[in-house]
Design an enzyme around this catalytic site. Sequence first.
Site, PDB file in Angstrom:
ATOM      1  N   GLU A 182      42.620  56.243  76.640  1.00 10.86           N
ATOM      2  CA  GLU A 182      44.073  56.041  76.777  1.00 10.86           C
ATOM      3  C   GLU A 182      44.871  56.832  75.738  1.00 10.86           C
ATOM      4  O   GLU A 182      45.946  56.387  75.332  1.00 10.86           O
ATOM      5  CB  GLU A 182      44.427  54.546  76.692  1.00 10.86           C
ATOM      6  CG  GLU A 182      43.930  53.741  77.855  1.00 10.86           C
ATOM      7  CD  GLU A 182      44.522  52.323  77.903  1.00 10.86           C
ATOM      8  OE1 GLU A 182      45.091  51.869  76.897  1.00 10.86           O
ATOM      9  OE2 GLU A 182      44.399  51.675  78.966  1.00 10.86           O
ATOM     10  N   GLU A 251      40.507  51.057  84.924  1.00 14.60           N
ATOM     11  CA  GLU A 251      40.849  49.673  84.559  1.00 14.60           C
ATOM     12  C   GLU A 251      41.847  49.100  85.552  1.00 14.60           C
ATOM     13  O   GLU A 251      43.048  49.374  85.458  1.00 14.60           O
ATOM     14  CB  GLU A 251      41.428  49.604  83.130  1.00 14.60           C
ATOM     15  CG  GLU A 251      40.430  49.955  82.053  1.00 14.60           C
ATOM     16  CD  GLU A 251      40.965  49.739  80.638  1.00 14.60           C
ATOM     17  OE1 GLU A 251      42.021  49.101  80.475  1.00 14.60           O
ATOM     18  OE2 GLU A 251      40.311  50.230  79.695  1.00 14.60           O
TER      19      GLU A 251
END
Length: 848
Positions: A182, A251
């Site tokens: 991320e 995710e």
Amino acid sequence: MAGSRAAAVVFLLLAASASLCTAVSVDYDGRALVIDGKRRVLVSGSIHYPRSTPDMWPDLIKKSKEGGLDIIETYVFWDMHEPVRGQYDFTERKDLVKFVKLVAEAGLYLHLRIGPYVCAEWNYGGFPLWLHFLPGIQLRTDNDVYKAEMQRFTAKIVGMMKQNNLYASQGGPIVLSQIENEYGNIDWQYGSSAKPYIDWAAQMATSMNTGVPWVMCQQNNAPDPMINTCNGFYCDQFTPNSPSKPKFWTELWSGWFSAWGNPVPYRPVEDVAFAAARFYQNNGTLLNYYMYHGGTNFARTSGGPFITTSYDYDSPIDEYGLLRQPKWGHLKDLHKAIKLCEEAMVSTVGNTTSLGQNLEVTVYRAESGECAAFLANFDWQLDATVTFNGNSYDLPAWSVSILPDCKNVVYNTAKVNAITALTKFVPQTSQSGSNSSVVSLSSWSWFKEPVGISLNKEAFVLPGLVEQINTTADKSDFLWYSLSIDLNANDPLLKEGSQILLHLDSVGHGLYAFVNGDLAGSGKGSSSNNKFSMDVPMNLEPGNNTIDLLCLTVGLSNYGAFFDTYTAGIGGPVQFKGLANGSTIDLSSQQWTYQVGLKGEQLGLSNGVSGQWDSQPALPKNTPLTWYKTTFSAPAGNSPVAIDFTGMGKGHAWVNGHGIGRYWPANVAPSNGNCADTCNYRGSYSNNKCLKGCGKPTQQQYHVPRSWLKPTGNTLVVLEEIGGDPTMISFATRELGLICGKVSENYPAPLDLWDSNYLTRVTKPTLLLECPSPSQVIKRLQFVSFGNPHGGCGGYTHGRCRSKRARRVIHRACTGKTKCSIDVTVENLGDPNCENVTKSLAVEAFCG
Ligand SMILES: *[C@@H]1O[C@H](CO)[C@@H](O)[C@H](O)[C@H]1NC(C)=O
Ligand SMILES: *[C@@H]1O[C@H](CO)[C@@H](O)[C@H](O)[C@H]1NC(C)=O
Ligand SMILES: *[C@@H]1O[C@H](CO)[C@@H](O)[C@H](O)[C@H]1NC(C)=O
Ligand SMILES: *[C@@H]1O[C@H](CO)[C@@H](O)[C@H](O)[C@H]1NC(C)=O
Ligand SMILES: *[C@@H]1O[C@H](CO)[C@@H](O)[C@H](O)[C@H]1NC(C)=O
Ligand SMILES: *[C@@H]1O[C@H](CO)[C@@H](O)[C@H](O)[C@H]1NC(C)=O
Ligand SMILES: *[C@@H]1O[C@H](CO)[C@@H](O)[C@H](O)[C@H]1NC(C)=O
């Protein structure tokens, strides 16, 4: 056509099991992950190995497989594996190789997200704190010191996996791997160093020659051959940065984490299934539920700050390892439906056509004739009826129907066939007695933690206020700041009628202020703001006065640019206020005495063996900074065990030396929060949308893994910080209670009933009831209604119409059986005469 599809399913099953025995190639193209030359549509779920115990792993993996997963995903937790630089630890909960091998034995693949920055609501994002102290280091940027460490640890993990032949290219289960995490969310804050760093990370990872592809999540500029992937509540609109990369979702947040002092978030399964189905509808071929089993932040592993010890995450498998129903079951049905579409989906791309406002159909039509379709209604409110290929389909608002043959609906995300199984904590009363299901606790002994500096050898004096994390290096949550002030009787601070206040500004996370040995005030931040200020009323006396400030961290930050440099402790100033002449006296630059950690920590009290424990005269209650110890017998049976910390304030607990984690029942969610028993799944989800537990402690029960317990003679040690009554501590087991099912006459037949000829077989809407354990039978029907019943499991009520016959029919079909199947039709259940109403059957039953 039915025959060829059945053959395809069998073939895929063989392919999946065979592929783990021998080396297979893993590659990707613009459509999918390509394993052994075949494109695959895959379902993955996150289980973080240190968030459960090795004893729990086989069952969690088995339940994942039964839930229809192909892949287990885990991060790698650097701080656990290398607590001291160069000293590695892969034992017990840290036994990564064992975990990967168990996944392989179950016939599943594994996605190894090395990071090594992992975020994960884990202490310091998974970085070992010693990194912070390496001279010249800057984390997560183009910095040679950092890059050398990152490469060394990545190579260490890759090397271990290779040594054990765990990559698919070696015959192992690992088909994917991740580097960084991320970074794209925050990389702009690292300026011109960000891109060189990410390019270096990609090149470094590629050079490890694992034989399987790498991903970078939330990294739109990930260089080839990194696959950039999406994380979020929805990812159907995501596109990878090259047409030669497949659309992956690393995710899919199945719920959300909870933070001390907040209500607990949950995410309705209809919306999780909707998000997943929309992704597969829109060309997606691999998604991962984050989390599939969330588990527990044992000991001091939770991040934050202020992340709770429970990391349940509203996952399909709950913190304790029990199935969360209907979430697990409804997603299992989704996965079956998706697999039926796999052949068509991997042969082509989706062709999407609008069917009206907020309505669309996507068709995957292979040249071979295979055809699968997804019908979507993404309106937040309006149900719809659509026409596709000349047939009419009803589509509830915010739902997707799956048609593996472009004709029959086998699944709709809003129509939940799966049963609900309520879970509950069953108290195990803390009395001695002959009933073996009762936990017996011996009497408590205690150790009074001294207030202020007690480890004279380690204490040190410095002018001014120090930063906490730099000072403790996170060896402990605690840092004492102590000052003594000698006042003569004429001192203005002692002047009659003035109320002197000690003003404190903390940058986080919590603080207890002791004046002359007594707790005079406490303060805490929150997950939305770590900082706080306090004004502590002073009770000063002529002579020597002591001010002892105990600062504490509650999990180190794990997210945000430069999170590794976030500070804690007393930022200052520290002042006396309330003087008669209106001025303030600044204490910030005084000679402060410091001590890292507590005396009880240094004595090793947590193992229950060390230290001198008192057992008389009387058990101290509601006294701050007290260590307590008792022994107890384990609850009988195999059900998961929890400690209920009702009556206690905040602290740490250990069972047989294992850290249960921080407990904090005194931190209660606001009662005016946005909580509701039910939450409308329709419309876009956010982590504040569906909340429960307003007005209650964020966490009251704490998981004690069975494998940490002996039948008798277990030691429980508790460090209570604020003050509490340990005799109120109790045990509970986690049990499944009522089971419920609710099926409407317009539902597709459950996928469990389709056989290999599923496309030609006409099946009716059916309620399948099944007890959680094969040794149980349905003992009692608490509620039956066929008509228009209202409410949810445990609270159904009859509507305005209902059939008189239904209860008898269900009783005959189900009572005394482990499972039963009931056609939800008027012919079977009798006509409730509900004009113009879609009829449903709702059942509540007890198993035993
Ligand atoms: C699916 O992929 C095809 C080919 O790249 C593209 O034309 C189409 O727009 C995609 N559909 C969606 C919903 O992204
Ligand atoms: C997509 O579907 C539409 C409507 O059915 C059809 O007209 C069009 O030819 C299809 N496009 C492709 C590339 O198959
Ligand atoms: C033991 O406790 C269980 C659970 O509280 C209870 O159901 C059972 O009747 C008790 N047995 C005896 C012999 O007291
Ligand atoms: C913490 O220590 C580092 C290195 O020792 C130093 O560069 C930094 O300024 C310190 N931070 C604070 C807030 O004291
Ligand atoms: C005041 O008390 C502290 C803590 O007990 C002690 O260390 C210090 O020497 C005392 N100072 C004086 C002036 O007595
Ligand atoms: C107020 O009293 C304090 C304590 O005696 C003294 O240090 C300070 O100078 C006084 N301030 C003013 C403005 O008189
Ligand atoms: C049922 O629907 C029909 C047609 O829309 C309508 O005429 C009738 O009044 C409805 N009955 C009830 C009880 O609502």
